[in-house]
Design an enzyme around this catalytic site. Structure first.
Site, PDB file in Angstrom:
ATOM      1  N   GLU A 494      48.549  20.227  36.057  1.00  0.00           N
ATOM      2  CA  GLU A 494      49.152  19.019  35.491  1.00  0.00           C
ATOM      3  C   GLU A 494      50.563  19.346  34.992  1.00  0.00           C
ATOM      4  O   GLU A 494      50.737  20.297  34.231  1.00  0.00           O
ATOM      5  CB  GLU A 494      48.270  18.519  34.337  1.00  0.00           C
ATOM      6  CG  GLU A 494      46.892  18.099  34.820  1.00  0.00           C
ATOM      7  CD  GLU A 494      45.804  18.202  33.744  1.00  0.00           C
ATOM      8  OE1 GLU A 494      46.134  18.232  32.553  1.00  0.00           O
ATOM      9  OE2 GLU A 494      44.619  18.269  34.129  1.00  0.00           O
ATOM     10  N   HIS A 592      44.631  21.067  19.995  1.00  0.00           N
ATOM     11  CA  HIS A 592      45.634  21.921  20.637  1.00  0.00           C
ATOM     12  C   HIS A 592      45.711  23.317  20.051  1.00  0.00           C
ATOM     13  O   HIS A 592      46.536  24.093  20.452  1.00  0.00           O
ATOM     14  CB  HIS A 592      47.016  21.266  20.577  1.00  0.00           C
ATOM     15  CG  HIS A 592      47.098  20.047  21.418  1.00  0.00           C
ATOM     16  ND1 HIS A 592      46.743  18.819  20.951  1.00  0.00           N
ATOM     17  CD2 HIS A 592      47.450  19.872  22.705  1.00  0.00           C
ATOM     18  CE1 HIS A 592      46.889  17.928  21.916  1.00  0.00           C
ATOM     19  NE2 HIS A 592      47.307  18.530  22.987  1.00  0.00           N
TER      20      HIS A 592
END
Ligand code: TPP
Length: 803
Positions: A494, A592
């Site tokens: 991605e 994250h």
């Protein structure tokens, strides 16, 4: 005869008849194997059976359309197909059921997988590629439903790569990218997300793939009405149908009992996929399951009388038989005679498979019986040992477990005795383990000279004048050198292509090397990994990028079940040296800054797991891995891209050794072990500790799997006699793995004067912001105080209580 398909161009009717009868023989052979196979399980010779009965006819058609160089990625119903391409004999079918550990006799997995999992060998005895363009290829099956789909995508994409990239040497792998990847899946398994993810990705990528859905309306006992909207998978996939304006799929339907139409449909699919590089879906309807799902139960429990009667009438072998007679290809007597001969052949094949499975174990049984006799004659507990020996003698069809467990029990009766016979028994047990254990435990990793552990280190070298750069430049320029050096390297993920990844570690490289080599993908982690596995199986060197470590979880199932087990489950006859690149460790918030290393470490044995502390180390790992056959996960430090590093001048060439720790600071009081982003905090804290008189040794693990192959950590502990593992995973996560290695494998407990400690994050995910990090993960103060506390416990006079 106008219903007859043109199986081969311009063949005579005689040849055609022969071909049809040949097909019929395979269908009947396969069915007989299923029937006898079930009996083998019910009588206890095999533990479990799942068979291809009811799916024979369309598989004959698929085999006809399948060419040398093509690939299959399928599931446990495909025995007829494997027989039709000549890759599964009757003996091999039964060898799989008995879990014969001899790879020559059980080529599918040497007994590691249960029967019904099919494979062809891509590698020779020495781990070298065979010429895959000259053989039929089947990637190794796995059991989780639909998990064959992601890999199928990569197998098909490889053809596209070979067609478009002329710099790659296609020898052994491709002839102009003309190979088709054939997927098979049951109708119920199309409910899985992996199926839909693969369908969408294949439509986007436009790769030569044919997916066949074997539809028998059930998934074990659950009817299609609970599985599929409108109970019809090809109906709901209609939006994927290509048209004049848009790319997409060609969607075909055929009734699975209709031999002639199956032949035509599969030929058509093959031509479209092969010539146009377009994915094709064949919905094969109206199939049956005559013996039910598996040996675990009977289908009378969930199919009503009407369905069972329909299944009896529409059994594809029965229908094919009727068609052969109606078409004048053969009469009833001829077919009955064929069937009789096949029944006999299958029985004979089953007996041969059982005999060759049993004979070596029976020979080993004789050895241990003779030994036990001798030991009994010498031992004070001879009566007990004789009893064990007699029990062993009475086992007509022994397992290796029978031999070993009885031998070990007998040895216990000689405790305290000392005679040659006892030593011989003890030696037999040791030797037997040495002989048998590899049959079950070898080939988790590469065992040839292509092992990543055999790649020699090349240190980074530097110009006289130091060039301090943002660390991401080192990664980027190293990938540039790698792409130049290895034409078969492809990097995808991605945001990987156009912008050169979210941290610009690939900046500008798509423009330089083209869209096939540095590519964006959709947001679909499992099939990104599937692309990598499939392309690696076909000789390419993919680097699959998962944007952040947290999102590895989406792909973890496929990494664990497929990639990590591939080399093991084929006993080294297939390899997929895929490199997975990701970035992680401390950043911000729940999603994250996760460092779920414990989970990852425990689920992906079969891959190497590398945690470089900086980008030079990371680049060196990529360079090492590209020289090897082992797959690996490399976790770059997310907060390291903007830190300054000195740029090496041998980019693409220097190599970080795998499984080797590095001592970053020598010390004498305690050994601090860590990795990745937390390591930087540990290093800083070690300096602070010096100010209170604590001299810590700091070790960077770098490579979690394999772990410290030279046992340098225990060497450090022999000096410091204390150890602390500092890790940002949850308690009992990666730190438990690390401590197990240090205490149990390296036996460090022998040298410890203080309790071995772990300092970890809290059990919850890390909260957002600076305070979230401070109160969730080990901070510099946490480390300082934890180390100080260890020293206080050991020497309270020197280190009085802090708090
Ligand atoms: C991920 C996963 N979930 C559940 C199972 C258990 N299971 C094995 S086969 C099967 C049914 C599959 O049905 P279908 O796809 O229609 O194939 P069929 O066996 O009918 O040919 C199930 C639920 C599994 N193997 N993997």
């Amino acid at each position: 005869m106008d219903t007859v398909p043109d199986l081969k161009n311009n063949i005579s009717f005689e040849d055609f008849k022969t071909e049809v009868l040949n097909d019929y023989k395979i269908a009947v052979t396969s069915r007989e194997c299923s029937l006898l196979g079930r009996r083998e399980v019910l009588t206890g010779k095999a533990k479990f059976g799942i068979f291809g009965d009811g799916k024979e006819v369309p598989q004959l058609a698929m085999a006809k359309a399948f060419k040398k160089g093509d690939w299959r990625s399928g599931y446990y119903r495909d025995q007829t197909f494997m027989m039709a391409i000549g890759e599964l004999s009757i003996e091999q079918f039964f060898a799989g059921l008995y879990a014969n550990t001899n790879l020559e006799l059980e080529p599918m997995s040497a007994g590691r997988q249960m029967g019904g999992h099919f494979v062809t060998h891509s590698l020779d005895d020495n781990g070298n590629w065979k010429d895959l363009t000259k053989q039929y290829n089947s990637s190794a099956d796995i059991s989780p439903t639909a998990a064959q789909m992601p890999r199928l995508l990569g197998l098909a994409q490889a053809s596209k790569i070979y067609k478009n990239l002329k710099d790659i040497n296609p020898t052994n792998f491709s002839i102009n990218g003309n190979e088709v990847a054939w997927g098979t899946i049951g109708n119920a398994s199309t409910s899985e997300g992996l199926f839909f993810e693969t369908i969408n990705a294949a439509g986007v990528l436009q790769v030569p793939m044919v997916i066949s859905i074997w539809d028998d309306e059930y998934g074990i006992s659950v009817h299609a009405k609970y599985q599929t909207t409108k109970e019809n998978i090809s109906e709901i996939l209609k939006g994927f149908q290509r048209d004049e304006e848009n790319n997409g799929f060609e969607i075909l339907r055929v009734k699975g009992w209709d031999y002639a139409n199956c032949m035509e449909t599969f030929q058509e699919a093959s031509i479209i996929a092969r010539n146009e590089h377009v994915p094709v879906l064949i919905h094969v309807q109206e199939l049956t399951q005559p013996q039910g799902h598996s040996t675990s139960g009977s289908h009378e429990r969930y199919k009503d009388g009407k369905r069972l009667a329909w299944e009896a009438d529409f059994d594809c072998n029965k229908k094919m038989r009727e068609w052969i007679i109606e078409s004048g290809i053969a009469n009833n007597e001829t077919l009955t005679s064929i069937e009789r001969i096949i029944k006999r052949d299958v029985k004979e094949g089953r007996k041969n498979a059982w005999d060759v499975f049993l004979r070596p174990i029976q020979n080993e049984q004789q050895d241990i019986i003779a030994l036990l006799k001798n030991v009994a004659a010498k031992s004070n507990n001879g009566a007990f040992i004789s009893k064990i020996k007699d029990a062993l003698v009475s086992i007509n069809e022994p397992t290796r477990k029978d031999l070993l467990s009885n031998a070990r029990k007998a040895l216990r009766h000689t405790i305290g005795e000392s005679h040659t016979e006892k030593q011989q028994l003890s030696a037999w047990i040791n030797n037997y383990f040495e002989f048998v254990q590899p049959k079950f435990s070898s080939h988790l990793y590469c065992e040839t000279n292509k092992s990543a552990l055999n790649v020699t280190e090349i240190k980074p070298t530097y110009n006289n004048e130091q060039e301090q750069v943002d660390a991401r430049i080192i990664i980027r320029d190293n990938f540039d050198a790698v792409l130049k050096k290895y034409p078969e390297v492809l990097i995808f993920g991605e945001d990987t292509g156009n912008i050169g990844d979210v941290n610009q570690g690939l900046e500008g490289l798509q423009i330089k090397y083209g869209e096939h080599r540095v590519t964006d993908t959709g947001i679909r982690e499992a099939t990104i990994i599937g692309q990598g596995i499939g392309m690696a199986l076909r000789g390419l060197r993919p680097i699959a990028e998962i944007q952040y470590l947290d999102y590895v979880l989406y792909a973890l199932q496929i990494i664990s079940d497929d990639l990590a087990s591939l080399h093991y489950r084929t006993k080294g006859r297939q390899k997929a040296p895929l490199i997975i690149r990701t970035r992680g460790h401390r950043l911000e918030g729940i999603w994250h800054s996760g460092s779920q290393m414990g989970g990852i470490l425990n689920l992906i044995r079969g891959l190497y797991v590398l945690v470089p502390r900086n980008m030079t180390k990371a680049a060196g790992f990529y360079n090492t891995l590209l020289q090897s056959d082992d797959p690996a996960l490399v976790v770059e430090c997310l907060n390291g891209y903007r830190l300054k590093e000195n740029k090496p001048n041998n980019l693409g060439n220097f190599r970080t050794p795998i499984g080797v720790v590095e001592i970053l600071k020598e010390g004498k009081d305690i050994t601090l072990v860590s990795y990745g982003s937390t390591l930087r905090i540990v290093e800083q804290t070690a300096k602070d500790l010096l100010s209170v008189g604590i001299d810590a040794e700091v070790i960077d693990i770098q490579s979690l799997i394999p772990f410290d192959i030279n046992h340098d950590i225990v060497k450090s502990i022999t000096k410091t006699n204390r150890v602390m593992v500092i890790d940002e995973d949850v308690p009992g996560g990666a730190s438990a793995y690390i401590l197990n290695e240090i205490l149990n494998i390296q036996n460090a407990y022998l040298y410890l004067d203080s309790q071995p400690k772990t300092l970890t994050a809290k059990a919850h995910r890390p909260a957002f912001g600076d305070d979230g990090d401070y109160f969730s993960k080990p901070s510099a103060e946490d480390i300082f105080e934890a180390v100080y506390h260890v020293m206080h416990e050991a020497k309270p006079e020197d280190f009085p209580k802090l708090r």
